[in-house]
Design an enzyme around this catalytic site. Structure first.
Site, PDB file in Angstrom:
ATOM      1  N   THR A 165       2.142   2.843  -8.191  1.00 58.77           N
ATOM      2  CA  THR A 165       1.724   4.144  -8.718  1.00 58.77           C
ATOM      3  C   THR A 165       2.925   4.906  -9.265  1.00 58.77           C
ATOM      4  O   THR A 165       2.833   5.573 -10.300  1.00 58.77           O
ATOM      5  CB  THR A 165       1.019   4.969  -7.627  1.00 58.77           C
ATOM      6  OG1 THR A 165      -0.036   4.194  -7.061  1.00 58.77           O
ATOM      7  CG2 THR A 165       0.427   6.247  -8.217  1.00 58.77           C
ATOM      8  N   GLU A 187       0.800  -1.227   0.000  1.00 61.46           N
ATOM      9  CA  GLU A 187       0.000   0.000   0.000  1.00 61.46           C
ATOM     10  C   GLU A 187       0.834   1.279   0.000  1.00 61.46           C
ATOM     11  O   GLU A 187       0.278   2.368   0.127  1.00 61.46           O
ATOM     12  CB  GLU A 187      -0.945   0.050   1.230  1.00 61.46           C
ATOM     13  CG  GLU A 187      -1.717  -1.216   1.496  1.00 61.46           C
ATOM     14  CD  GLU A 187      -2.792  -1.480   0.469  1.00 61.46           C
ATOM     15  OE1 GLU A 187      -3.448  -0.543   0.011  1.00 61.46           O
ATOM     16  OE2 GLU A 187      -2.963  -2.661   0.114  1.00 61.46           O
ATOM     17  N   GLN A 192       3.524  -6.842   0.309  1.00 65.94           N
ATOM     18  CA  GLN A 192       2.990  -7.587   1.434  1.00 65.94           C
ATOM     19  C   GLN A 192       4.030  -8.594   1.925  1.00 65.94           C
ATOM     20  O   GLN A 192       4.885  -9.041   1.177  1.00 65.94           O
ATOM     21  CB  GLN A 192       1.696  -8.321   1.042  1.00 65.94           C
ATOM     22  CG  GLN A 192       0.470  -7.432   0.968  1.00 65.94           C
ATOM     23  CD  GLN A 192       0.462  -6.543  -0.252  1.00 65.94           C
ATOM     24  OE1 GLN A 192       1.205  -6.773  -1.206  1.00 65.94           O
ATOM     25  NE2 GLN A 192      -0.377  -5.523  -0.250  1.00 65.94           N
ATOM     26  N   ASP A 209       9.506  -4.004  -9.920  1.00 63.07           N
ATOM     27  CA  ASP A 209       8.530  -3.659  -8.888  1.00 63.07           C
ATOM     28  C   ASP A 209       8.125  -4.939  -8.171  1.00 63.07           C
ATOM     29  O   ASP A 209       7.616  -5.881  -8.789  1.00 63.07           O
ATOM     30  CB  ASP A 209       7.309  -2.995  -9.540  1.00 63.07           C
ATOM     31  CG  ASP A 209       6.215  -2.668  -8.529  1.00 63.07           C
ATOM     32  OD1 ASP A 209       6.537  -2.555  -7.332  1.00 63.07           O
ATOM     33  OD2 ASP A 209       5.046  -2.535  -8.939  1.00 63.07           O
ATOM     34  N   ARG A 245      -5.976   0.711  -7.814  1.00 63.26           N
ATOM     35  CA  ARG A 245      -4.867  -0.110  -7.341  1.00 63.26           C
ATOM     36  C   ARG A 245      -5.089  -1.566  -7.668  1.00 63.26           C
ATOM     37  O   ARG A 245      -6.132  -2.127  -7.356  1.00 63.26           O
ATOM     38  CB  ARG A 245      -4.712   0.041  -5.828  1.00 63.26           C
ATOM     39  CG  ARG A 245      -3.602  -0.826  -5.251  1.00 63.26           C
ATOM     40  CD  ARG A 245      -3.457  -0.650  -3.763  1.00 63.26           C
ATOM     41  NE  ARG A 245      -2.389  -1.491  -3.263  1.00 63.26           N
ATOM     42  CZ  ARG A 245      -2.555  -2.743  -2.860  1.00 63.26           C
ATOM     43  NH1 ARG A 245      -3.744  -3.285  -2.901  1.00 63.26           N
ATOM     44  NH2 ARG A 245      -1.537  -3.456  -2.426  1.00 63.26           N
TER      45      ARG A 245
END
Length: 437
Positions: free
Chosen positions: A55, A50, A288, A284, A262
């Site tokens: 992004t 998160e 988590q 990337d 997302r």
């Protein structure tokens, strides 16, 4: 008629000539390989879940690759639609759990039917997999949004205390909360409203219901302002404000929509693009805990590490473990990575991301409640940002440089400036490493 004598061939000279040609060719290939290596930049995007890593990568695609395809825009329209409905359902249920009175609870309230419409709706049942982008799309989202009893009743394992490399189970649709309890609340709300009807509700009607609840139910707003107490998408407000548009089946997502939306990153994704004569390879990795065990495969030959920190999440808990503060998790992860033998001489770039949310939040959620050693003003964005910058810099036990930028990854204009500065720094570091500077 005389005979013409032939001149004997000097085999030794010819052999030496051919050998020289081969050596020259090899040297040229080596030089080209060295040149390509000098012009190759390998950047690793890391951070907790998160934080906004994906992004940042989307912004790089917009700036350097020309944006997103029509198919991707269709796919994101389904992502946002499912996110928006799940977010409103979450607010309705959490308001009941937190004891927040809602206007839609009142007898004969016109908002009551809108609440029932939202709670009954199952977005995945209305998504055409072929239009959405094939079965892989549904595979990515069936875990997150699944409404089957089997998945909803799974409990996430929280037995591992470390931050980094465990094989913890993926969280379910409602994070670490007990899904059965949420199911019971939703069922109770529907029964109280007489919501057992299976009457088909159109997409436009659902969008209208979300719009009405967001605009006219004060309890929903109050619950939203307490969103740090449970798991809520950070872009929920953006979704709700555009609910009517997203409810149009023919709506095509804009760049801003895609930046706000997302898709949870699983595994390692690789993106390549060119800047001047340099070839950038961006890796990337999912943030988590269950994804971090895969990072080890990316640690070699890294030019720089880009660590993304969601500074606005200082008062929120992990999806994976609601006993762990998200900022505390990021601190432990950053410290372990920064001082790892893999990155002993690798420069780090720290992005303090989600500054826009941070600025709105600190006035109503004092930092000192979560970081008692903070001595600055409770609503001063500058002081608070410097506090976290110094905190992360103090974790560096090596001599490597750490560069810090404050960002809002969804703001393309500001990200162009930040990414330009980051790119220049990376190129300079690469030239120094290769011995050119």
């Amino acid at each position: 008629m005389g005979c013409t004598a032939s001149t004997p061939v000097d085999d030794g000279d010819d052999s030496q000539y051919q050998s020289k040609q081969v050596n020259d060719a090899i040297e040229q290939m080596l030089l080209l390989g060295q040149q390509r290596e000098k012009n190759q930049v390998k950047l690793l995007l890391l951070g907790t879940g998160e934080s906004g890593k994906s992004t940042v990568l989307k912004q790089m695609r917009l700036i350097h690759q020309g944006g997103f395809s029509g198919q991707e825009r269709k796919q994101y329209s389904h992502v946002i639609w499912a996110d928006m409905i799940a977010s409103m359902q979450k607010l309705i249920v959490q308001a009941r759990k937190l004891g927040i009175p809602m206007d839609c609870d009142r007898a004969n309230s016109p908002l009551a039917q809108h609440r029932a419409n939202v709670l009954k709706y199952r977005p995945l049942e209305h998504i055409d997999a072929d239009v959405a982008g094939g079965s892989n799309f549904l595979k990515n989202y069936v875990l997150k949004y699944s409404e089957t009893k089997e998945v909803n009743r799974r409990k996430m394992s929280t037995g591992q205390a470390d931050v980094g490399w465990g094989d913890q189970e993926e969280e379910g649709a409602n994070g670490p909360e007990e899904p059965a309890e949420i199911d019971d609340i939703m069922t109770g709300l529907l029964e109280a409203q007489g919501g057992s009807s299976t009457r088909q509700t159109s997409r436009e009607s659902i969008a209208e219901s979300i719009d009405r609840l967001w605009r006219f139910d004060s309890g929903i707003r109050q619950c939203y302002n307490r969103g740090n107490e449970f798991q809520l998408e950070s872009c929920a407000e953006y979704y709700f404000e555009k609910a009517i548009q997203f409810g149009d089946p023919s709506y095509v997502c804009t760049d801003e929509d895609i930046l706000k939306g997302r898709i949870k990153t699983t595994g390692i994704t690789e993106t390549n693009f060119n800047i001047d004569s340099f070839k950038f390879k961006i890796l990337d990795a999912g943030g988590q805990r269950s994804e971090r065990r895969k990072w080890i495969h990316c640690f070699e030959d890294i030019t720089a590490v880009l660590f993304v920190l969601a500074v606005s999440e200082y008062d929120q808990m992990l999806f994976e473990d609601e006993k762990v503060n998200r900022m505390h998790e990021a601190i432990m992860l950053f410290e372990s990575l920064c001082n790892s033998r893999w990155f002993i001489n690798t420069p780090f770039i720290l992005l303090l991301n989600k500054m826009d949310i941070f600025e709105k939040k600190i006035g109503r959620s004092p930092i000192r409640n979560y970081f008692p050693y903070y001595e600055g003003k409770s609503n001063d964005v500058g002081e608070a940002s410097k506090y976290f910058e110094k905190l992360f810099l103090s974790l560096n036990k090596t001599k490597k440089p750490i560069y810090i930028h404050r960002t809002c990854a969804t703001d393309t204009k500001s990200m162009k400036f930040v990414l330009s500065a980051v790119t220049d720094m990376i190129v300079q570091q690469n030239l120094k490493k290769s011995g050119i500077l």
